[in-house]
Enzyme design. Structure first.
Site, PDB file in Angstrom:
ATOM      1  N   GLN A 199       9.153   1.107  10.578  1.00  0.00           N
ATOM      2  CA  GLN A 199       8.562   2.413  10.859  1.00  0.00           C
ATOM      3  C   GLN A 199       9.097   3.502   9.951  1.00  0.00           C
ATOM      4  OE1 GLN A 199       9.284   2.149  15.066  1.00  0.00           O
ATOM      5  NE2 GLN A 199       7.377   3.239  15.402  1.00  0.00           N
ATOM      6  N   GLY A 200       8.185   4.280   9.371  1.00  0.00           N
ATOM      7  CA  GLY A 200       8.570   5.355   8.466  1.00  0.00           C
ATOM      8  C   GLY A 200       8.573   4.944   7.009  1.00  0.00           C
ATOM      9  N   ASP A 201       8.429   3.637   6.733  1.00  0.00           N
ATOM     10  CA  ASP A 201       8.417   3.149   5.349  1.00  0.00           C
ATOM     11  C   ASP A 201       7.002   2.976   4.804  1.00  0.00           C
ATOM     12  OD1 ASP A 201      11.202   2.994   5.059  1.00  0.00           O
ATOM     13  OD2 ASP A 201      11.256   1.037   6.021  1.00  0.00           O
ATOM     14  N   SER A 202       5.998   3.030   5.670  1.00  0.00           N
ATOM     15  CA  SER A 202       4.615   2.863   5.225  1.00  0.00           C
ATOM     16  C   SER A 202       4.315   3.727   4.011  1.00  0.00           C
ATOM     17  CB  SER A 202       3.646   3.261   6.346  1.00  0.00           C
ATOM     18  OG  SER A 202       3.399   2.213   7.219  1.00  0.00           O
ATOM     19  N   ASP A 252      -5.546  -1.192   2.069  1.00  0.00           N
ATOM     20  CA  ASP A 252      -4.687  -0.132   2.609  1.00  0.00           C
ATOM     21  C   ASP A 252      -4.072   0.682   1.466  1.00  0.00           C
ATOM     22  OD1 ASP A 252      -3.356   1.383   4.457  1.00  0.00           O
ATOM     23  OD2 ASP A 252      -1.878  -0.154   4.983  1.00  0.00           O
ATOM     24  N   HIS A 307      -3.613   3.862   5.724  1.00  0.00           N
ATOM     25  CA  HIS A 307      -3.411   4.127   7.159  1.00  0.00           C
ATOM     26  C   HIS A 307      -2.514   5.337   7.393  1.00  0.00           C
ATOM     27  CE1 HIS A 307       0.366   1.616   6.918  1.00  0.00           C
ATOM     28  NE2 HIS A 307       0.755   2.457   7.840  1.00  0.00           N
TER      29      HIS A 307
END
Length: 273
Positions: free
Chosen positions: A218-221, A127, A79
């Protein structure tokens, strides 16, 4: 919600353009909640994935994490790569801290490979993505991947490690650190996780971990779910999504890389160097 900053911003913009009653509830993008600054040099395989046109500094341009699996290859979340082109992103390695100084970045990406069965719906199945770099990263120290059966490690009481530069504020604000963060997240059994998410998950394809106050966001994906084994750090999963961040009863969801379809994809695309 997705745990990449670029997708989160896109979702906010999209939501403002349509009636609220027509919009599905967005997934929350992962960050490190309840963690601490990572010791210097502890995770040399961690990389920052950046949109080269999205800001003036490395800190501003960061939108996802990834791991160096060989000098020219990075493992991340599918993603994170939605809508991205090789010429629009850069992979930054050997940086436990992201600079806030204005400095341009050129793309160092040759190709992006997204799992062909990736489903961008609610459960984000498969993913997994690979990034091929134009040239090997200097001083590369890749992470080991757990591509063999991993069930013996997925037991109650097990604590995994998650790292990233994602949001660290559990409230309504957004606080993105310059220093790489690390946190230990407890394993959550699939049946318990499946119940929390209303049957959306596919058995064997994900690992659940985290608890209230301890999570990615958020930002760790795209970053890793790790265990330190006898031979060093080994990656078992990829930060994928979750309901909110560090909410009670909603552990984080990680793509399981030992799952057969993930293994087949990685081994068919990855040109080991």
């Amino acid at each position: 919600m997705y745990r990449s900053t670029s997708l989160f911003i896109g979702l906010l913009l999209a939501a403002s353009a349509v009636p609220a009653i027509a919009a599905p509830q967005a997934r929350e993008a992962p960050r490190i909640i309840g963690g601490e600054a990572a010791p210097a040099g502890e995770y040399p395989f961690m990389v920052s994935i950046q949109g080269i046109f999205d800001g003036d500094s490395d800190h501003d341009r960061h939108f996802c994490g990834g791991t160096l699996i060989s000098p020219s290859w990075v493992l991340t979340a599918a993603h994170c790569m939605q809508g991205e082109r090789p010429g629009g992103i850069a992979v930054v390695g050997n940086a436990a801290a992201l600079s806030t100084d204005a400095s341009p970045r050129a793309s160092n990406v040759k190709a992006i490979h997204v799992h062909p069965a990736f489903n961008s719906g609610n459960s984000l199945e498969h993913d997994v993505a690979l990034i091929q770099l134009s040239t090997p990263l200097d001083g590369a120290q890749p992470v080991a991947l757990r591509l063999r059966p991993d069930a013996s490690y997925l037991k109650p009481g097990r604590e995994f490690t998650v790292i990233g530069w994602g949001d660290t504020d559990i409230g309504d604000g957004r606080v993105y650190p310059t220093q790489l963060q690390t946190v230990q997240v407890p394993f959550v059994a699939f049946n318990e996780c499946q119940q929390a998410y209303g049957g959306e998950l596919s058995r064997g394809k994900v690992i659940c971990a985290g608890r209230e106050g301890i999570d990615s966001c958020q930002g760790d994906s795209g970053g890793p779910l790790l265990l330190r084994l006898r031979d060093g750090w080994t990656q078992f999963g990829i930060v994928s999504w979750g309901e909110g961040c560090a909410l009670a009863g909603y552990p984080g969801i990680y793509a399981r890389i030992a799952e057969k379809h993930a293994v087949d994809f990685i081994e068919s695309v990855w040109q080991r160097d």
